[in-house]
Enzyme design. Structure first.
Site, PDB file in Angstrom:
ATOM      1  N   LYS A   1       0.644  -1.086   0.116  1.00 13.43           N
ATOM      2  CA  LYS A   1       0.001  -0.056   0.089  1.00 13.43           C
ATOM      3  C   LYS A   1       0.738   1.211   0.060  1.00 13.43           C
ATOM      4  CE  LYS A   1      -4.244   2.073   0.524  1.00 13.43           C
ATOM      5  NZ  LYS A   1      -3.567   2.770  -0.712  1.00 13.43           N
TER       6      LYS A   1
ATOM      7  N   GLN B   1       7.199   4.019   4.114  1.00 11.56           N
ATOM      8  CA  GLN B   1       5.706   3.742   3.949  1.00 11.56           C
ATOM      9  C   GLN B   1       5.671   2.644   4.862  1.00 11.56           C
ATOM     10  OE1 GLN B   1       3.612   5.623   1.697  1.00 11.56           O
ATOM     11  NE2 GLN B   1       2.128   5.097   2.860  1.00 11.56           N
TER      12      GLN B   1
ATOM     13  N   LYS C   1       5.625   2.189  -2.970  1.00 12.46           N
ATOM     14  CA  LYS C   1       5.354   3.470  -3.687  1.00 12.46           C
ATOM     15  C   LYS C   1       5.694   3.277  -5.025  1.00 12.46           C
ATOM     16  CE  LYS C   1       4.587   7.866  -2.387  1.00 12.46           C
ATOM     17  NZ  LYS C   1       3.768   8.145  -1.236  1.00 12.46           N
TER      18      LYS C   1
ATOM     19  N   GLY D   1      -3.252   8.178  -4.175  1.00 10.32           N
ATOM     20  CA  GLY D   1      -2.492   9.482  -4.714  1.00 10.32           C
ATOM     21  C   GLY D   1      -0.879   9.801  -3.905  1.00 10.32           C
ATOM     22  N   ASP D   2      -0.536  10.957  -4.451  1.00  5.44           N
ATOM     23  CA  ASP D   2       0.715  11.557  -3.754  1.00  5.44           C
ATOM     24  C   ASP D   2       0.773  12.759  -4.604  1.00  5.44           C
ATOM     25  OD1 ASP D   2       3.004  11.090  -1.494  1.00  5.44           O
ATOM     26  OD2 ASP D   2       4.135  11.717  -3.632  1.00  5.44           O
TER      27      ASP D   2
ATOM     28  N   THR E   1      -4.787  13.231   5.564  1.00  4.29           N
ATOM     29  CA  THR E   1      -3.351  13.378   5.654  1.00  4.29           C
ATOM     30  C   THR E   1      -3.101  14.724   6.598  1.00  4.29           C
ATOM     31  OG1 THR E   1      -2.769  12.297   3.710  1.00  4.29           O
ATOM     32  CG2 THR E   1      -1.025  13.383   4.799  1.00  4.29           C
TER      33      THR E   1
ATOM     34  N   ASN F   1      -2.810  18.905  -1.387  1.00  3.47           N
ATOM     35  CA  ASN F   1      -3.811  18.319  -0.691  1.00  3.47           C
ATOM     36  C   ASN F   1      -3.355  18.337   0.988  1.00  3.47           C
ATOM     37  OD1 ASN F   1      -4.391  15.598   0.447  1.00  3.47           O
ATOM     38  ND2 ASN F   1      -5.839  15.872  -0.508  1.00  3.47           N
TER      39      ASN F   1
ATOM     40  N   SER G   1      -6.964   5.648   4.009  1.00  4.68           N
ATOM     41  CA  SER G   1      -6.915   4.589   2.678  1.00  4.68           C
ATOM     42  C   SER G   1      -7.257   3.205   3.150  1.00  4.68           C
ATOM     43  CB  SER G   1      -5.666   4.633   2.066  1.00  4.68           C
ATOM     44  OG  SER G   1      -5.620   5.814   1.207  1.00  4.68           O
TER      45      SER G   1
HETATM   46  P1  NDP Z   1       0.167  17.938  -3.841  1.00  5.52           P
HETATM   47  O1  NDP Z   1       0.705  17.675  -5.424  1.00  5.52           O
HETATM   48  O2  NDP Z   1      -1.273  18.119  -3.853  1.00  5.52           O
HETATM   49  O3  NDP Z   1       0.833  19.299  -3.450  1.00  5.52           O
HETATM   50  C1  NDP Z   1       2.223  19.385  -3.383  1.00  5.52           C
HETATM   51  C2  NDP Z   1       2.569  20.864  -2.950  1.00  5.52           C
HETATM   52  O4  NDP Z   1       3.874  21.095  -2.657  1.00  5.52           O
HETATM   53  C3  NDP Z   1       2.254  21.946  -4.082  1.00  5.52           C
HETATM   54  O5  NDP Z   1       1.926  23.088  -3.350  1.00  5.52           O
HETATM   55  C4  NDP Z   1       3.563  22.041  -4.767  1.00  5.52           C
HETATM   56  O6  NDP Z   1       3.906  22.996  -5.380  1.00  5.52           O
HETATM   57  C5  NDP Z   1       4.607  21.780  -3.602  1.00  5.52           C
HETATM   58  N1  NDP Z   1       5.753  21.479  -4.105  1.00  5.52           N
HETATM   59  C6  NDP Z   1       6.211  19.906  -4.665  1.00  5.52           C
HETATM   60  N2  NDP Z   1       7.226  19.703  -5.305  1.00  5.52           N
HETATM   61  C7  NDP Z   1       7.863  20.778  -4.624  1.00  5.52           C
HETATM   62  C8  NDP Z   1       9.154  21.344  -4.987  1.00  5.52           C
HETATM   63  N3  NDP Z   1      10.204  20.485  -5.269  1.00  5.52           N
HETATM   64  N4  NDP Z   1       9.380  22.541  -4.102  1.00  5.52           N
HETATM   65  C9  NDP Z   1       8.534  23.294  -3.616  1.00  5.52           C
HETATM   66  N5  NDP Z   1       7.432  22.950  -3.550  1.00  5.52           N
HETATM   67  C10 NDP Z   1       7.073  21.816  -4.002  1.00  5.52           C
HETATM   68  O7  NDP Z   1       0.847  16.628  -3.134  1.00  5.52           O
HETATM   69  P2  NDP Z   1       0.335  16.458  -1.674  1.00  5.52           P
HETATM   70  O8  NDP Z   1      -0.261  17.284  -0.881  1.00  5.52           O
HETATM   71  O9  NDP Z   1      -0.511  15.179  -1.944  1.00  5.52           O
HETATM   72  O10 NDP Z   1       1.742  15.912  -1.131  1.00  5.52           O
HETATM   73  C11 NDP Z   1       2.662  16.724  -0.354  1.00  5.52           C
HETATM   74  C12 NDP Z   1       3.691  15.842   0.385  1.00  5.52           C
HETATM   75  O11 NDP Z   1       2.671  14.869   1.300  1.00  5.52           O
HETATM   76  C13 NDP Z   1       4.540  14.921  -0.231  1.00  5.52           C
HETATM   77  O12 NDP Z   1       5.687  14.916   0.469  1.00  5.52           O
HETATM   78  C14 NDP Z   1       3.756  13.558   0.038  1.00  5.52           C
HETATM   79  O13 NDP Z   1       4.766  12.482  -0.097  1.00  5.52           O
HETATM   80  C15 NDP Z   1       3.214  13.827   1.352  1.00  5.52           C
HETATM   81  N6  NDP Z   1       2.140  12.981   1.807  1.00  5.52           N
HETATM   82  C16 NDP Z   1       0.980  13.032   1.087  1.00  5.52           C
HETATM   83  C17 NDP Z   1       0.026  12.208   1.282  1.00  5.52           C
HETATM   84  C18 NDP Z   1      -1.375  12.297   0.712  1.00  5.52           C
HETATM   85  O14 NDP Z   1      -2.441  11.629   1.236  1.00  5.52           O
HETATM   86  N7  NDP Z   1      -1.668  12.803  -0.509  1.00  5.52           N
HETATM   87  C19 NDP Z   1      -0.015  11.047   2.503  1.00  5.52           C
HETATM   88  C20 NDP Z   1       1.188  11.107   3.278  1.00  5.52           C
HETATM   89  C21 NDP Z   1       2.165  12.139   2.812  1.00  5.52           C
HETATM   90  P3  NDP Z   1       3.443  23.094  -7.112  1.00  5.52           P
HETATM   91  O15 NDP Z   1       2.080  23.503  -7.319  1.00  5.52           O
HETATM   92  O16 NDP Z   1       4.179  24.325  -7.395  1.00  5.52           O
HETATM   93  O17 NDP Z   1       4.047  22.017  -7.556  1.00  5.52           O
END
Ligand code: NDP
Length: 450
Positions: free
Chosen positions: A94, A115, A130, A169-170, A213, A244, A383
């Site tokens: 997962k 994970q 992943k 998703g991620d 999250t 997210n 999830s």
């Molecule tokens: P999203 O794609 O919804 O959002 C990502 C955010 O981070 C955006 O604001 C994006 O900006 C910014 N971002 C991405 N890459 C970079 C970078 N290299 N430098 C600066 N800003 C960056 O992703 P999530 O919110 O789902 O995920 C965010 C984090 O949380 C990740 O590390 C993910 O692994 C972790 N996570 C997510 C989960 C989930 O349920 N979604 C669960 C557990 C962990 P821009 O729009 O400019 O790209």
């Protein structure tokens, strides 16, 4: 000849780096884990003698494949995709899928490794995996995203299944992408099963999954603060990201009485000293999810807010910080700045957002530090609850799911305290690593030499 297992982190890391050259993110995630778990393994011969750390840091398998697709101008394009099936000792694999140009095998191995222990901490029967692709969804039309997802699933469907491996998703993979992926899986397999989580509510999704999250991260932070006799109420809070995790972190922190003053994206951050309230957050959600715009547009709408191009929000004074964007977005220097500005708690919404030297700074300064594998486990926990609902062909109410999320985050906090308590200070990194490790290690030992 008996091969003596390594008994210190440096010896172990030399071998790991030799076996996995060039994979710096993977090395970093393993080092953070081994630093705290090695003394425990050393003190318990049954783990040491079975080479458990050597086995745990080797993924079960990695699937690598080509994803050809056609853009709107009928050009043929090609990307590389991976699924890292890391460990299924305690349940089907997962873990999320990431679409971002920075995706490499190293990034996905670090995420898959984390994970495994995160899923173990939730108490639910989920292994760790992943996946993703070095595909950049920015600027692509809906049709291009659809064609990419459909092409990716043509290969991926052979390797996933409700009892085998359940992606979610991620970064870059939200409700739209999960819908395209699920629609294609259903066509290829002619089966309607819970093979992906984060689905739409009309077709098997769970209430609260979208929020889980971010909400879970805030619940974890509130647990840390409560344990130290404090709370989020009235605190000044900084958040990075506007996706997210960040969005629902801001929403829940505000509901608990905090004043959230920053959000960011990859172009910079906005600072709003008046606080990002529900109305302003609704604007951000529409901006990022629907219009797919940039965070600086916030300052054109709300007076008093400023945009800081190309920088991160960690020099803004705050009492609590939630890094929620991406890996290595908080350096040791920035950690020192946060500490000198009086930060009390850090709770990681993103995976490995703090550089290892920054983690050490926070722990040395006695700051409450919630590591990602504990603090952001709420997403995968819900999830897991979505999988349970799919298996039963039932949908639970919003209140029921939120209440379960609440109690899972509380349990994770308690496990961290149990294994991380030290002279009144809780080292949540050690607590999360050892508590997550134990369940996997005991299952692997029970299976024999696997
Ligand atoms: P999203 O794609 O919804 O959002 C990502 C955010 O981070 C955006 O604001 C994006 O900006 C910014 N971002 C991405 N890459 C970079 C970078 N290299 N430098 C600066 N800003 C960056 O992703 P999530 O919110 O789902 O995920 C965010 C984090 O949380 C990740 O590390 C993910 O692994 C972790 N996570 C997510 C989960 C989930 O349920 N979604 C669960 C557990 C962990 P821009 O729009 O400019 O790209």
């Amino acid at each position: 000849m008996w091969i003596e297992p390594c008994e210190d982190t440096e010896c172990f890391m030399r071998g790991l780096i030799r076996r996995n050259p060039g994979e710096s993110e993977f090395h970093q995630a393993v080092r953070e884990f081994v630093e705290t778990v090695m003394p425990f393994v050393k003190a318990n011969p049954k783990y040491r003698e079975s080479q458990i750390l050597e086995r745990m840091t080797e993924p079960d398998r990695i699937i690598i494949f080509r994803v050809p697709w056609e853009d709107d101008n009928r050009n043929v394009r090609v990307n590389r995709a991976w699924r890292v099936q890391f460990n299924n000792s305690i349940g089907p694999y997962k873990g999320g899928l990431r679409f971002h140009p920075t995706v490499t095998q190293s990034v996905l191995k670090f995420l898959g490794f984390e994970q495994v222990f995160k899923n173990s901490l939730t108490g639910l029967p989920m292994g760790g995996a992943k996946g993703g692709a070095n595909f950049n969804p920015k600027g692509k039309s809906d049709r291009e995203i659809m064609r990419f997802c459909q092409s990716m699933m043509i290969e991926l469907h052979r390797h996933v299944g409700e009892d085998t491996d359940v992606p979610a998703g991620d970064i870059g993979v939200g409700g739209r992408e999960i819908s395209y992926l699920f629609g294609q899986y259903k066509r290829l397999e002619n089966r309607f099963v819970g093979v992906l989580t984060g689905k739409g509510l009309q077709f098997g999704g769970s209430l609260i999954r979208t929020e889980a999250t971010g909400y879970g991260n805030v619940y974890f932070c509130e647990n840390m603060l409560n344990h130290a006799g404090d709370s989020l109420n009235g605190k000044t809070v900084t958040v990075s990201g506007s996706g997210n995790v960040a969005t629902y972190c801001v929403e829940k922190a505000t509901l608990l009485g905090a004043n959230v003053v920053t959000m960011s994206d990859s172009s910079g951050f906005i600072h709003d000293p008046n606080g990002i309230d529900a109305e302003k957050l609704a604007f951000v959600k529409d901006l990022k999810e629907v219009r797919r715009g940039r965070i600086h547009e916030y300052t054109e709408k709300f007076s008093g807010a400023t945009f800081h191009q190309g920088t991160r929000p960690w020099n803004v004074p705050c009492e609590v910080a939630f890094p929620c964007a991406t890996q290595n977005e908080l350096s040791a220097d920035e950690a020192r700045t946060l500490i000198s500005n009086g930060v009390k708690a850090i709770s990681e919404g993103a995976n490995m957002p703090t550089e290892l030297a920054g983690v050490h700074e926070f722990l040395q300064a006695g700051v409450l530090f919630g590591p990602a594998k504990a603090a952001n486990a709420g997403g995968v926990a819900v999830s897991g609850l979505e999988q349970s609902q799919n298996a039963q062909r039932l949908s639970w109410s919003r209140e029921e799911v939120d209440q379960k999320l609440h109690s899972i985050m509380k349990d994770i906090h308690e496990k961290c305290v149990q294994y991380g308590q030290d002279d009144g200070f809780v080292n949540y990194v050690r607590g999360a690593n050892i508590a997550g490790f134990l369940k996997i290690a005991d299952a692997m030992l029970a299976y024999g030499n696997v």
